[in-house]
Design an enzyme around this catalytic site. Sequence first.
Site, PDB file in Angstrom:
ATOM      1  N   THR A 121      10.176 -67.413   4.469  1.00 43.64           N
ATOM      2  CA  THR A 121       9.853 -66.691   3.714  1.00 43.64           C
ATOM      3  C   THR A 121      10.005 -67.086   2.485  1.00 43.64           C
ATOM      4  OG1 THR A 121       9.656 -64.645   4.877  1.00 43.64           O
ATOM      5  CG2 THR A 121       9.269 -64.458   2.664  1.00 43.64           C
ATOM      6  N   TRP A 134       8.952 -62.164  -1.101  1.00 39.10           N
ATOM      7  CA  TRP A 134       8.172 -60.963  -0.235  1.00 39.10           C
ATOM      8  C   TRP A 134       7.148 -59.393  -0.831  1.00 39.10           C
ATOM      9  CZ3 TRP A 134       7.200 -56.012   1.109  1.00 39.10           C
ATOM     10  CH2 TRP A 134       6.002 -56.210   2.434  1.00 39.10           C
ATOM     11  N   ALA A 140      17.161 -74.418  16.860  1.00 35.44           N
ATOM     12  CA  ALA A 140      17.861 -74.782  16.385  1.00 35.44           C
ATOM     13  C   ALA A 140      19.633 -74.760  16.900  1.00 35.44           C
ATOM     14  CB  ALA A 140      18.065 -74.684  14.977  1.00 35.44           C
ATOM     15  N   LYS A 198      14.218 -67.196   6.021  1.00 35.57           N
ATOM     16  CA  LYS A 198      14.204 -68.546   5.361  1.00 35.57           C
ATOM     17  C   LYS A 198      13.266 -68.719   5.127  1.00 35.57           C
ATOM     18  CE  LYS A 198      15.730 -71.703   8.185  1.00 35.57           C
ATOM     19  NZ  LYS A 198      16.252 -70.449   8.986  1.00 35.57           N
ATOM     20  N   LYS A 250      12.517 -61.717  17.838  1.00 31.89           N
ATOM     21  CA  LYS A 250      12.891 -62.675  16.137  1.00 31.89           C
ATOM     22  C   LYS A 250      10.910 -62.326  15.433  1.00 31.89           C
ATOM     23  CE  LYS A 250      14.391 -66.344  13.606  1.00 31.89           C
ATOM     24  NZ  LYS A 250      12.696 -67.030  12.896  1.00 31.89           N
ATOM     25  N   ARG A 252       8.085 -75.408  10.761  1.00 32.62           N
ATOM     26  CA  ARG A 252       8.408 -75.955  11.839  1.00 32.62           C
ATOM     27  C   ARG A 252       7.036 -74.738  12.774  1.00 32.62           C
ATOM     28  NH1 ARG A 252      13.653 -73.893  14.547  1.00 32.62           N
ATOM     29  NH2 ARG A 252      13.276 -72.466  12.303  1.00 32.62           N
ATOM     30  N   PHE A 307      16.065 -57.623  -0.206  1.00 31.99           N
ATOM     31  CA  PHE A 307      15.596 -56.524   0.917  1.00 31.99           C
ATOM     32  C   PHE A 307      14.925 -55.371  -0.340  1.00 31.99           C
ATOM     33  CE2 PHE A 307      15.853 -59.886   4.300  1.00 31.99           C
ATOM     34  CZ  PHE A 307      15.314 -59.720   5.114  1.00 31.99           C
ATOM     35  N   PHE A 334      17.448 -71.597  11.507  1.00 27.15           N
ATOM     36  CA  PHE A 334      19.002 -70.353  11.119  1.00 27.15           C
ATOM     37  C   PHE A 334      20.086 -71.245  10.634  1.00 27.15           C
ATOM     38  CE2 PHE A 334      17.796 -70.174  15.954  1.00 27.15           C
ATOM     39  CZ  PHE A 334      17.567 -68.502  16.322  1.00 27.15           C
TER      40      PHE A 334
END
Length: 552
Positions: A69, A406, A269, A67, A101, A90, A377, A297
């Site tokens: 990214t 990406w 979150a 997210k 993560k 954030r 991806f 999230f």
Amino acid sequence: MNDIEISQAATAAPITEIADQLGLSADQIEPYGAVKAKIKLPVAGEVGDSKLILVTSINPTPAGEGKSTVTVGLGDALKRRGKKVAIALREPSLGPVMGMKGGATGGGYAQVIPMEDINLHFTGDMHALTEAHDTLSALIDNHIQQGNELNIDPRQVTWKRVIDINDRALRQTVIGLGGRTSGVPRQDGFDITVASELMAILCLSKDLGDLKERIKRIVIGYTYDKEPVTVADLKVAGAITLLLKDAIKPNLVQTLEHTPAIIHGGPFANIAHGCNSVLATQTALKLADYAVTEGGFGADLGGEKFMDIKTPVLGKTPNAVVVVATVRALKYNGGVDKKSLETENLAALAAGSVNLKRHVQSMKRYGVPVLVAVNRFTTDTDAEIDQLLAYIKDELGVPAFDTTVWANGGGGALDLADAVVEATQQPSDFVPLYAPDDDLVTKMTKIVQDIYGGRDVELEPKAKRQLKTFVKHGWDKLPVCMAKTQYSLSDNAKQLGAPTDFTIHVREFVPKLGAGFIVALTGNVLTMPGLPKHPAALNMDIDADGTITGLF
């Protein structure tokens, strides 16, 4: 190249040049080296007609779905289209960085830099919050030790200590052992710093004065007569506030494409309200024509909390919402094991797409234009992407875009950027989820039914007792911050897809009067995470020249 190698190979512009893009002069920033700075407060200007874009997502897999990214890539794409844009994100916590993560600076060619600094100690905000929080803890225990003038019941001190790392051994502790000179023995525990009320307060404060007034309202525990005790009663709000005098200033950095990025505050979150600071978002809106921000999230967590907790304080509602979806996360929600997500599976993708449907519906509920960004991806097949885009168009009726940020940075989201600009021109009629004077149970029920797709809320005995206390003290009409697993719309992490007819179980409430909301702890969610069997820290290293490897 991997993320850190891409970041290390980049040439950052001097932070004064990034500030200049936003119209900030050299005396309006406080440089932290050559490529980082604090923005001095207050920042002049009005929000005016600036457009606010909220980026949220579906329920992720345990690996995360990019997210941040997409948020960075969208900001870069808007800049490529000639727009004056600022990104508001954030700050990362060391817990997930060292755990499972990973970092929170985007990835590939859609990153904010310097990624090593941002993901590690940055400008020291997390440390300042930790020290301020634990200073309050020390002052509470000292007050009890030195005569306890306020009649605080040590068994009812609710203010835990914090540390910014996942450390399950500290969830439950006993302090004050060692005799009369070592304090009063009592049960205590640690939360992670990003779940601290001070973090929430920092992120919702409008200025230094507001910060101090909010700190005064913090409830640290109860007396033997069961009356609440606040920081104002302890008379230490000034001391706690001064420890945050620099942390309250938003941080300015840049993307790989030199787009200004304001990174400030980092509440999780799933156990906190999941949004960067009001000051960061306001600053982005004042200094740019387009402010791109995110909620942590999925839309069930950070998205809902942005709308119902942050928006009323911000005084600005989103002009458009982008829901990030990935083929792999939808296959995961369709029943595919995490280890098999790279294998084409059209049936699982179809089955899991109901999760996206729920999140799109919940965001449309607020009356704001919604778009979907499919974050591609390298293992996604064309057949999977085509199937998902067709589903979004035919079944959900919202615009959808195959984004490749990406691999291609802002160039991978140009169509998305064009559609976002168009969407922000559309009329929106923001409709809050609940009324301010609704009681807590009503507010939670609306969240469960309208956002999660569930049926009801059930309070466990402790939560029922607490609710009676809240009614007595007039706290039962505050907004509610649901602490819930990020992996499911329900409070059961294994209940994937788009379950219905389920009940959310609230085991405990945490009053956070300084932040201005009540936290509802649901299911088995924890406010101090633990490290996985193979934490990311095992892959990290630094050589004699100071080059870092293994940080993502």
